[in-house]
Design an enzyme around this catalytic site. Structure first.
Site, PDB file in Angstrom:
ATOM      1  N   ALA A  63       0.865  -1.177   0.000  1.00  0.00           N
ATOM      2  CA  ALA A  63       0.000   0.000   0.000  1.00  0.00           C
ATOM      3  C   ALA A  63       0.904   1.230   0.000  1.00  0.00           C
ATOM      4  CB  ALA A  63      -0.864  -0.027   1.250  1.00  0.00           C
ATOM      5  N   GLY A 102       0.612  -5.075   0.784  1.00  0.00           N
ATOM      6  CA  GLY A 102      -0.566  -5.000  -0.067  1.00  0.00           C
ATOM      7  C   GLY A 102      -0.306  -5.558  -1.462  1.00  0.00           C
ATOM      8  N   GLU A 105      -0.799  -9.167  -1.068  1.00  0.00           N
ATOM      9  CA  GLU A 105      -2.230  -9.383  -0.811  1.00  0.00           C
ATOM     10  C   GLU A 105      -3.025  -9.302  -2.118  1.00  0.00           C
ATOM     11  OE1 GLU A 105      -2.183  -6.338   2.346  1.00  0.00           O
ATOM     12  OE2 GLU A 105      -3.154  -7.837   3.616  1.00  0.00           O
ATOM     13  N   GLU A 125       4.405  -5.681   6.977  1.00  0.00           N
ATOM     14  CA  GLU A 125       3.655  -4.634   7.688  1.00  0.00           C
ATOM     15  C   GLU A 125       4.079  -4.499   9.143  1.00  0.00           C
ATOM     16  OE1 GLU A 125       2.398  -6.713   5.508  1.00  0.00           O
ATOM     17  OE2 GLU A 125       0.854  -5.771   4.274  1.00  0.00           O
TER      18      GLU A 125
HETATM   19  C1  3H9 Z   1       0.751  -2.301   3.402  1.00  0.00           C
HETATM   20  O1  3H9 Z   1       0.915  -2.768   2.315  1.00  0.00           O
HETATM   21  C2  3H9 Z   1      -0.553  -2.350   4.135  1.00  0.00           C
HETATM   22  C3  3H9 Z   1      -1.547  -3.341   3.576  1.00  0.00           C
HETATM   23  O2  3H9 Z   1      -1.370  -4.598   4.185  1.00  0.00           O
HETATM   24  C4  3H9 Z   1      -2.954  -2.961   3.883  1.00  0.00           C
HETATM   25  C5  3H9 Z   1      -3.499  -1.749   3.238  1.00  0.00           C
HETATM   26  C6  3H9 Z   1      -4.957  -1.588   3.445  1.00  0.00           C
HETATM   27  N1  3H9 Z   1       4.677   3.408  -0.050  1.00  0.00           N
HETATM   28  O3  3H9 Z   1      13.393   1.620  -0.116  1.00  0.00           O
HETATM   29  P1  3H9 Z   1      13.755   2.368  -1.336  1.00  0.00           P
HETATM   30  C7  3H9 Z   1       9.400   4.751  -1.498  1.00  0.00           C
HETATM   31  S1  3H9 Z   1       1.996  -1.470   4.206  1.00  0.00           S
HETATM   32  C8  3H9 Z   1       5.162   4.610  -0.364  1.00  0.00           C
HETATM   33  O4  3H9 Z   1      14.801   3.396  -1.255  1.00  0.00           O
HETATM   34  P2  3H9 Z   1      14.803  -0.029  -2.526  1.00  0.00           P
HETATM   35  C9  3H9 Z   1      10.546   5.061  -0.563  1.00  0.00           C
HETATM   36  O5  3H9 Z   1      10.131   5.922   0.465  1.00  0.00           O
HETATM   37  C10 3H9 Z   1       3.352  -1.514   3.067  1.00  0.00           C
HETATM   38  N2  3H9 Z   1       6.446   4.823  -0.711  1.00  0.00           N
HETATM   39  O6  3H9 Z   1      14.089   1.380  -2.552  1.00  0.00           O
HETATM   40  C11 3H9 Z   1      11.531   5.694  -1.513  1.00  0.00           C
HETATM   41  O7  3H9 Z   1      11.112   7.026  -1.750  1.00  0.00           O
HETATM   42  P3  3H9 Z   1      12.193   8.164  -2.011  1.00  0.00           P
HETATM   43  C12 3H9 Z   1       4.031  -2.816   3.036  1.00  0.00           C
HETATM   44  C13 3H9 Z   1       7.256   3.760  -0.731  1.00  0.00           C
HETATM   45  O8  3H9 Z   1      14.937  -0.441  -3.921  1.00  0.00           O
HETATM   46  C14 3H9 Z   1      11.328   4.900  -2.800  1.00  0.00           C
HETATM   47  O9  3H9 Z   1      10.035   4.317  -2.698  1.00  0.00           O
HETATM   48  N3  3H9 Z   1       5.205  -2.737   2.207  1.00  0.00           N
HETATM   49  C15 3H9 Z   1       6.821   2.483  -0.403  1.00  0.00           C
HETATM   50  O10 3H9 Z   1      15.996   0.021  -1.650  1.00  0.00           O
HETATM   51  C16 3H9 Z   1      12.346   3.824  -3.014  1.00  0.00           C
HETATM   52  O11 3H9 Z   1      12.395   3.003  -1.859  1.00  0.00           O
HETATM   53  C17 3H9 Z   1       6.409  -2.385   2.692  1.00  0.00           C
HETATM   54  O12 3H9 Z   1       6.589  -2.181   3.869  1.00  0.00           O
HETATM   55  C18 3H9 Z   1       5.459   2.308  -0.063  1.00  0.00           C
HETATM   56  N4  3H9 Z   1       4.944   1.108   0.232  1.00  0.00           N
HETATM   57  O13 3H9 Z   1      13.778  -0.995  -1.790  1.00  0.00           O
HETATM   58  C19 3H9 Z   1       7.523  -2.299   1.686  1.00  0.00           C
HETATM   59  N5  3H9 Z   1       7.866   1.628  -0.503  1.00  0.00           N
HETATM   60  O14 3H9 Z   1      12.951   7.723  -3.222  1.00  0.00           O
HETATM   61  C20 3H9 Z   1       8.272  -1.003   1.872  1.00  0.00           C
HETATM   62  C21 3H9 Z   1       8.910   2.354  -0.895  1.00  0.00           C
HETATM   63  O15 3H9 Z   1      11.382   9.385  -2.160  1.00  0.00           O
HETATM   64  N6  3H9 Z   1       9.279  -0.813   0.882  1.00  0.00           N
HETATM   65  N7  3H9 Z   1       8.560   3.645  -1.037  1.00  0.00           N
HETATM   66  O16 3H9 Z   1      13.052   8.158  -0.769  1.00  0.00           O
HETATM   67  C22 3H9 Z   1      10.465  -1.463   0.886  1.00  0.00           C
HETATM   68  O17 3H9 Z   1      10.722  -2.342   1.692  1.00  0.00           O
HETATM   69  C23 3H9 Z   1      11.486  -1.045  -0.121  1.00  0.00           C
HETATM   70  O18 3H9 Z   1      11.138   0.234  -0.579  1.00  0.00           O
HETATM   71  C24 3H9 Z   1      11.615  -1.977  -1.361  1.00  0.00           C
HETATM   72  C25 3H9 Z   1      12.563  -1.311  -2.397  1.00  0.00           C
HETATM   73  C26 3H9 Z   1      12.206  -3.326  -0.916  1.00  0.00           C
HETATM   74  C27 3H9 Z   1      10.293  -2.196  -2.028  1.00  0.00           C
END
Ligand code: 3H9
Length: 697
Positions: A63, A102, A105, A125
């Site tokens: 999400a 998400g 999901e 999450e």
């Molecule tokens: C969820 O899904 C809830 C659901 O269960 C229910 C909903 C109803 N959203 O980490 P990076 C941005 S909770 C917004 O440097 P990498 C990040 O801030 C979510 N922004 O890249 C950064 O921005 P900026 C569950 C996001 O290649 C840019 O993307 N998911 C999100 O080293 C690049 O990120 C997670 O917890 C997001 N979800 O790693 C996954 N994700 O460039 C969270 C990233 O402006 N994300 N951004 O600084 C990660 O673990 C890593 O970003 C990922 C890529 C492994 C995907």
């Protein structure tokens, strides 16, 4: 602007592509067109099957975290998943990169999942203080079984495509041409008229655990062992358990309620703050896209002691070969021996294969000759913390290092500008302050000298990420960000004891707050003799600390310090220490009294925050969130509290200033004198995020 959702066709197969760089988060501007597209395709008789895929470097990473805490706009993610589950023709998610939160999901809303060999799958999450809120706690157990789902959801750690395939989360894995293969897969399903059951009705894998709830509760207890003080892990576990005791609809609605409770709570806010803080820290003012990182193919490390050994292991673990230098062959062999032993322990614990161990050991080259560092692109010294020693080392390095090589000091306190001046290339010099044990701790303080070149900083940040560290750029001062604030946190530790507290009482306040250990436990672990030696060299004294050392009580390593350690590790209160504290108080004429929990918090945490404000004021840290990143990753600050500066804002800056003033008035001590910045922010009702960037910038 590219369209966030596009639909194309390959015969009867509709291909829906999501495109929301950088990580295809499920923002409102994706959800809305996706829902429209799905409804249309569902009712289109010419569509025989659907493939859901993503553009860019990854499948949906979750999400959109930036939308949390704001009013939610429909359609919600669960609405989309529900729509997918009503499809009466095969739906296939084609996954590359990471399917997280998400994103996974959404994929579980499809009938099938196919993946690229390198893809990863997880519900992280919990690391944001949340639980999966779009059916993850209900659908994952149905696909991989409740035990595996519990582990994945409570830990938040992702699994590989191979594991996901083995466990039933993924139906096929391809080495290349994911989309083409996914389309063929969909055509094949359509042609075979495969009978389709949405994941939500597949209960077979739940049966065994449903019949043995007590057994599953034992698994929950085991899974929650390390989650002290955090609400999300227990809520995750409860929700997975609901899959065993409730029908799908009820459990799903309950999961949604849990999600909203957590998302509005302080712990999740704190953990989301840390998520963005960590990413923000890698953006350094004054370092632009044009400052391209230099190539680091080999790293030199000087000093094969605990620190140098740990640093070397970090690089080798990250795939970068290391030349390790020691003064004598004996010291070198000792250091290499410890490294080999550490890897052997990993093998015995099952976290490393024998083959990987052999490969890693082959990446170390030992030497006692500085000339062998000539081919290194980055050289880090981890030698004795004395300026004269650093001078000698950097002089030698300057003579042998190739042009363009980066020279780094792992100093914890010393002036990096002075160190840089020992070379003829100060722009290539910086501090890289690792935290012990260096192969485990994630924090890397990157110390920016006055002359450090921007591309040198960019290189340090890039290489830190390669080896899995969390880099934070800081300016030059005694102790940088972390140790300087740690000093302020412990400044009153002696006086609190003299005035009436006990080590166990103070440490309990710390552990109740969520720290892994308290101040005296930490000192005992580090060794009380270290501080004693430093005090002696500075002509300083500490009544209790000195007396303990005079009795040979150096902490854990001697079996006693502030505590007794009968089993070598677990602290036990020692009446002799309490008697010693009372005797010292009498000697000094201090009347001991009852010290409250509030007083302990005010006299440890508030000086630390005050020091953090001074650090911001002086520009040693570019932003308050950098300070929080330092503390969460290097010192065990409880993540559910968001770091000291975030926590301070929760407490309220005016309250902190008022109490600092009170203690300043009462004791006259400088640690309590509120910094100008803290006063100003409190007066203006402002927060730390409004502060300026400085020397670290
Ligand atoms: C969820 O899904 C809830 C659901 O269960 C229910 C909903 C109803 N959203 O980490 P990076 C941005 S909770 C917004 O440097 P990498 C990040 O801030 C979510 N922004 O890249 C950064 O921005 P900026 C569950 C996001 O290649 C840019 O993307 N998911 C999100 O080293 C690049 O990120 C997670 O917890 C997001 N979800 O790693 C996954 N994700 O460039 C969270 C990233 O402006 N994300 N951004 O600084 C990660 O673990 C890593 O970003 C990922 C890529 C492994 C995907």
């Amino acid at each position: 602007m590219t369209q966030s959702v596009t639909v194309t066709r390959n015969g009867g197969v509709a291909i829906v592509t999501l495109d929301n760089p950088p990580v295809n988060a499920m923002s409102f501007h994706v959800r809305e067109p996706l829902q429209k597209a799905l409804l249309k395709l569902r009712d289109d008789d010419s569509v025989e099957a659907l493939v859901l895929t993503c553009a860019g470097r990854t499948f949906v990473a979750g999400a959109d975290i930036t939308e949390f805490g704001k009013p939610v706009q429909r359609p919600h993610l669960p609405d989309l998943i529900e729509t997918l589950e009503t499809f009466e023709k095969p739906t296939v998610a084609a996954i590359h990169g990471t399917a997280l939160g998400g994103g996974l999901e959404l994929a579980m809303g499809c009938h099938f999942r196919v993946a690229d060999r390198g893809a990863k799958f997880g519900l992280p999450e919990v690391k944001l203080g949340l639980l999966p809120g779009a059916g993850g706690t209900q659908r994952l157990p149905r696909l991989v079984g409740p035990s595996k789902a519990l582990k994945m959801i409570v830990s938040g750690n992702p699994i590989s495509a191979a594991e996901a395939h083995k466990d039933g989360l993924v139906d096929a894995v391809f080495d290349s041409d994911l989309l083409a293969n996914a389309i063929d897969f969909a055509h094949d399903l359509a042609a075979r008229g495969t009978i389709l059951a949405p994941v939500s009705v597949r209960d077979e894998k739940l049966a065994a655990a449903r019949a043995d709830l007590a057994g599953f509760d034992a698994e929950i207890a085991e899974a929650l062992k390390k989650s002290r003080g955090l609400d999300a892990p227990a809520t995750c576990a409860r929700s997975v358990r609901n899959a065993l005791t409730m029908g799908f609809g009820e459990a799903l609605a309950t999961e949604r309620n849990y999600f909203f409770e957590l998302v509005l709570g302080d712990q999740s806010r704190a953990q989301r703050h840390l998520f963005f803080a960590e990413r923000e820290a890698a953006k350094v003012p004054g370092v632009g896209k044009g400052d391209r990182p230099r190539k680091i193919a080999r790293v030199g490390v000087i000093g094969a002691g605990t620190m140098g050994g740990g640093i070397s292991m970090s690089f080798v673990n990250g795939g970068i070969p290391v030349t390790l230098l020691e003064m004598t062959d004996e010291a070198l062999q000792r250091g290499l021996g410890v490294i080999a032993k550490n890897y052997a322990i990993s093998v015995s614990r099952g976290s490393l294969t024998e083959e990987a161990k052999t490969k890693r050991l082959a990446m170390f080259t030992g030497t006692t000759d500085y000339a062998d560092l000539a081919d290194c692109d980055l050289i880090i010294e981890a030698v004795f913390e004395e300026m004269a020693v650093k001078k000698e080392v950097f002089g030698k390095l300057d003579a042998v290092a190739k042009p363009g090589a980066i020279l780094a000091s792992n100093t914890s306190y010393l002036d990096v500008n002075e160190i840089a001046a020992f070379t003829a290339r100060p722009s290539d010099v910086l501090g890289m302050h690792f935290f012990s044990p260096a192969n485990v701790m994630k924090l890397l303080e990157i110390v920016r000298g006055e002359k450090t070149a921007p591309d040198v900083l960019a290189t340090a940040i890039a290489v830190a990420k390669t080896i899995g560290k969390v880099p934070v750029v800081v300016g030059v001062c005694h102790g940088f960000v972390g140790n300087r604030m740690l000093g302020a946190r412990g400044a009153e530790a002696e006086d609190l004891l003299l005035e009436g507290a006990t080590p166990a009482q103070v440490d309990k306040v710390f552990t109740d707050f969520g720290w892994p250990m308290g101040t005296y436990q930490m000192w005992d672990l580090a060794g009380l003799d270290i501080g004693w030696r430093t005090r002696k060299s500075l002509g300083k004294t500490a009544a209790i600390g000195d007396a303990l050392c005079e009795q040979g009580r150096f902490g854990q390593k001697t079996g006693k310090g502030f505590y007794l350690y009968p089993d070598g590790r677990t602290p036990v209160t020692d009446p002799e220490v309490e008697a010693l504290i009372e005797a010292k108080a009498r000697e000094k004429g201090v009347n001991r009294r009852t010290i409250s929990t509030d007083e302990i918090m005010e006299r440890t945490m508030y000086p630390m925050i005050n020091e953090g404000a001074r650090i911001l004021e002086e520009g040693i840290a570019a932003r308050s969130s950098d300070i929080d990143t330092v503390w969460a990753n290097g010192y065990g600050f409880p993540v559910g509290q968001g770091g000291p500066m975030f926590w301070a804002e929760l407490v309220g800056l005016p309250k902190i200033v008022e109490r600092l003033e009170y203690w300043h008035g009462r004791t006259g001590k400088e640690v309590y004198n509120p910094s100008t910045l803290l006063r100003q922010l409190a007066e203006n009702g402002a927060g730390f995020s409004s502060t300026a960037k400085g020397k670290a910038a």
